[in-house]
Write an enzyme that holds these catalytic residues in place. Sequence first.
Site, mmCIF file in Angstrom:
data_model
loop_
_atom_site.group_PDB
_atom_site.id
_atom_site.type_symbol
_atom_site.label_atom_id
_atom_site.label_comp_id
_atom_site.label_asym_id
_atom_site.label_seq_id
_atom_site.Cartn_x
_atom_site.Cartn_y
_atom_site.Cartn_z
ATOM 1 N N ASP A 5 40.667 33.559 45.952
ATOM 2 C CA ASP A 5 40.683 33.411 44.497
ATOM 3 C C ASP A 5 41.358 34.632 43.867
ATOM 4 O OD1 ASP A 5 40.395 32.398 42.026
ATOM 5 O OD2 ASP A 5 38.208 32.321 42.035
ATOM 6 N N HIS A 58 30.901 31.237 39.403
ATOM 7 C CA HIS A 58 31.658 31.303 38.152
ATOM 8 C C HIS A 58 30.814 30.763 37.004
ATOM 9 C CE1 HIS A 58 35.752 31.448 40.399
ATOM 10 N NE2 HIS A 58 34.989 32.501 40.606
ATOM 11 N N HIS A 91 31.789 45.087 41.443
ATOM 12 C CA HIS A 91 32.253 43.960 40.626
ATOM 13 C C HIS A 91 31.126 43.054 40.159
ATOM 14 C CE1 HIS A 91 31.500 41.249 43.895
ATOM 15 N NE2 HIS A 91 32.160 40.261 43.370
#
Lengths: 143, 486
Positions: free
Chosen positions: B98, B206, B409
């Site tokens: 991704d 997500h 992250h």
Amino acid sequence: MPYQFLEEIAIADIAFQAWGDTLETLFISAADAVMNTMIDNLSAIAPQATRKIELANNALDLLLFEFLQEFIYYKDSELLLLRPKEVTIQQQQQTYHLTAIAKGEELDFQRHHQRVDVKAVTLHQFQLEKTAKGWQARVILDI
Amino acid sequence: MAKLKQLNRISDTVWEIPTSYKEGMRVPARIYSTEKLLQEMDEAVLDQISNVATLPGITKYAMCMPDGHFGYGFPIGGVAAMDVDQGGVISPGGIGFDINCGMRLVVTNLTYDDVKPHLKELVDKLYKRIPAGVGSKGFVKLSRSQFRDVVEQGAQWCVRNGYGWEQDLEVSEEGGRLKGADASKISDKAVDRGINQIGTLGSGNHYLEVQVAKPENIFDEELAKALGITIPNQVVIMFHCGSRGFGHQVATDYLQTFLKVMESKYGIKILDRELACAPFNSPEGQDYFSAMQCGINMSFANRQVILHRIREVFSDVFNRSPEQLGMNMIYDVAHNTAKLEEHVIDGTARSLLVHRKGATRAFAPNMTDLSPRYQGVGQPIIIGGSMETGSYMLMGVPSGEQTFFSTAHGSGRTMSRRKARKSWRAKQLQEEMAQRGIYIRSVSNAGLAEEAGGAYKNIDEVIAAAEQAGLSKRVVRLTPIGNIKG
């Protein structure tokens, strides 16, 4: 069930093992495992549309790698959920040739129960091997 | 634990795997983590990060951030800088399928009290207007040649076509467009997979979240102001998504290309096929770099169109224009990329291809390439936590030099998806979250259970570890009140 999801292999992704008496049945099981990662109720996928898959590769494991990618490709490009129906693999000189018929239908948000989308087939710890009983593969999918 | 015995403790937050750990390691590997988080890390991280240390051109150390966990090729949280003038390689496994999976933050001038009575309507409309889940199609209809323009021009294409504001571009990494993108380097399959997906979230981890900046969760008032967070209990929107099927296919295509040439043409041997690579300065390496930048641009465009939809929905629900609602974009960060950056190594400036996979660039104040708006304060870093616990905004600091200016992250998983699915029931989880004031909509019940907060590390510990190690500075912790996911 000719495939099994593995519990503690890939923490953020999905790993599975698939089996088959023959190479062809193993390929069918592994493709269903990919689709079952995305859709809980595989039986709800009606075999309305047909796609023919033709691939060639010198390495048998990479042939499986490419084959599994096809199901992800159709899911994104046509929103088509496919299951393999007939698979033929033949070796000619150094190369393995695969021909397959896959059948399915467009994703229906009501009828097809979603799980998680598969981004890609990874080659991390990717295994395809012949066993005493037939064939076995181990695959990690990127989620 | 066996793991700790194999590591040299450099400090309370730096742990080193020496080159003697594995044959072929060109440099040591370093994990940036507290002892507690290290204990919770899966052992595969050690194996994977030491594999990274064998790649040609790797400089200083193969690094893993505090949120590190099992990946494929690189671990998630992996950072590796390759000296491109010393045969340094580019590897899709060091970027992730991704490409430019990342985060974006937009603020409003609304408070929690303003939003609370409309929360359900707001989340329901966001859920309806921003498609999520398996496959899924966006509303932007493009021809194949227009799509090629999008992947070459990124968010700039979107703003020119009415999906955003000019100032959005000023607060994106690279102005929302990487100029090295070349659409002639992408396959038809990649176009097929991505052409209908602009403006879609995807699935897995997500999400799009409505959050509140509570006064007690502001760590640095001045920096928070620089991030547009100025009102008590201000409502902001954070979202996490990437380049969708397009980027996934670009990575898959070049993984196969590299496998064919890596050993036969360039004599590179690797320990994991997912680390397939080619010298950066080779035709194949350059082709992938151009194609990968198309992936980065597709992701910028995706997040730009989603931002446009968010503004439409807020405007609709609150009967005011997005401008009146102060819906300014704060920043957009990529956490799956490789970027060519200049870093000073032992007093000499070198051109390094910095791979960050599940790691965020964290530039310190006054660094070149930092948006003018943030020159004085440092780069904003957007850290997405689990849907239950909360997220953070951080800033880059000068001591980030030790990791080529990279930090964490997210919070990082500690529990597999299968186990999480067995541990939580979606409906119950949804009800419990509702009781705590979080309204959530998801396409998938199974997907929801897999993302339960308990499947992740404690984000407060991860962010504190990143600060203690000198990788980034805490600015504000954000609390979720509404969430949509695939």
